[in-house]
Design an enzyme around this catalytic site. Structure first.
Site, PDB file in Angstrom:
ATOM      1  NE  ARG A 202      -0.304   1.849   5.128  1.00 43.00           N
ATOM      2  CZ  ARG A 202       0.642   1.026   4.672  1.00 43.00           C
ATOM      3  NH1 ARG A 202       1.601   1.494   3.920  1.00 43.00           N
ATOM      4  NH2 ARG A 202       0.624  -0.255   4.967  1.00 43.00           N
TER       5      ARG A 202
ATOM      6  CG  ASP B 298      15.150  -1.319   2.847  1.00 39.76           C
ATOM      7  OD1 ASP B 298      16.385  -1.391   2.871  1.00 39.76           O
ATOM      8  OD2 ASP B 298      14.468  -1.431   3.881  1.00 39.76           O
TER       9      ASP B 298
ATOM     10  CG  ASP C 226       3.242   0.461   7.001  1.00 35.51           C
ATOM     11  OD1 ASP C 226       3.985   0.353   6.003  1.00 35.51           O
ATOM     12  OD2 ASP C 226       2.906  -0.508   7.701  1.00 35.51           O
TER      13      ASP C 226
ATOM     14  CG  PHE D 245      11.699   1.969   9.705  1.00 34.97           C
ATOM     15  CD1 PHE D 245      11.639   0.940   8.768  1.00 34.97           C
ATOM     16  CD2 PHE D 245      10.515   2.432  10.250  1.00 34.97           C
ATOM     17  CE1 PHE D 245      10.420   0.386   8.380  1.00 34.97           C
ATOM     18  CE2 PHE D 245       9.289   1.885   9.871  1.00 34.97           C
ATOM     19  CZ  PHE D 245       9.250   0.860   8.942  1.00 34.97           C
TER      20      PHE D 245
ATOM     21  CE  LYS E  43      -2.858  -2.291   3.388  1.00 38.72           C
ATOM     22  NZ  LYS E  43      -3.178  -2.242   4.825  1.00 38.72           N
TER      23      LYS E  43
ATOM     24  CD  GLU F 123       8.456  -0.440  -3.668  1.00 38.87           C
ATOM     25  OE1 GLU F 123       7.264  -0.213  -3.414  1.00 38.87           O
ATOM     26  OE2 GLU F 123       9.053  -1.452  -3.274  1.00 38.87           O
ATOM     27  CG  ASP F 124       6.863   2.327  -0.360  1.00 38.55           C
ATOM     28  OD1 ASP F 124       7.590   1.499  -0.958  1.00 38.55           O
ATOM     29  OD2 ASP F 124       6.237   2.035   0.672  1.00 38.55           O
TER      30      ASP F 124
END
Ligand code: XMP
Ligand code: MG
Length: 184
Positions: free
Chosen positions: A170, A108, A164, A157, A48, A104-105
């Site tokens: 979010r 990583d 989230d 992070f 999400k 894509e957010d």
């Protein structure tokens, strides 16, 4: 509790303000509109985390395009990737012969992108590229060629703007480093 207090309790540092997010997304949209002019473009968002990015980017792209979503999950209630990516939803439209940009957010470990790219290639699109809002500066487990990157950050992070921790935060309109005491 006011929104301001909510941030102060959980955010160590704001890394990218709402204004800076929108400015950079406008630049990405401009590049994509130029590069894909005359091509059948489909944005495919990874749920999400990429949702907020998808909707803002899509509205700023000036050429015709459609979008679809795929589901993938690797984190759960953790700040570390489990290393095991599960596809929870495939595309629901026909993408054969179309030009795909995965939205894509955050890039990583790269495991999610690898699995999603492999999944999409099965549908025989004309091309598959990636637009990641954030790239973490680190050695990725899967090295992926990312055509469009919004911002590079250190290996922290972060939450907000779709990202989230355990489904929370979010909705923040900025991206910030999560205080360690929230998850330790
Ligand atoms: P990988 O490791 O597969 O990770 O490249 C991609 C997905 O993991 C989540 N992710 C994060 N989520 N803050 C988050 O809220 C982070 O710093 C972070 N790093 C990775 C995210 O869902 C991403 O799509
Ligand atoms: Mg997540």
């Amino acid at each position: 509790m006011s929104i301001k207090n909510l941030h102060q309790d959980v955010i160590e540092q704001v890394l990218i303000t709402s204004d800076n997010l929108q400015k950079r997304i406008a630049e990405l949209a401009k590049d994509i509109s130029k590069d894909y002019n005359g091509k059948e473009l489909v944005l495919i968002c990874i749920l999400k985390g990429g949702l907020y990015f998808l909707t803002d980017l899509s509205k700023k792209i000036t050429i015709p395009h459609t979008f679809d979503v795929v589901g993938a999950t690797s984190y759960g209630k953790s700040v570390r990737s489990t290393g095991h990516v599960v596809i929870t939803k495939d595309v629901s439209t026909d993408i054969r012969g179309k030009h795909i940009i995965i939205i894509e957010d955050i890039y990583d470990t790269g495991l999610t992108l690898k699995v999603v790219m492999d999944l999409l290639r099965v549908h025989n699109p004309a091309s598959v590229e990636v637009c990641a809002l954030i790239e973490k500066k680190k050695i990725h487990k899967e090295e992926i060629m990312i055509k469009y990157v919004g911002f590079e950050i250190e290996d922290e992070f972060v939450v907000g703007y779709g990202l989230d921790y355990d489904e929370k935060f979010r909705h923040f309109d900025f991206i910030g480093i999560l205080k360690k005491e929230v998850y330790l």
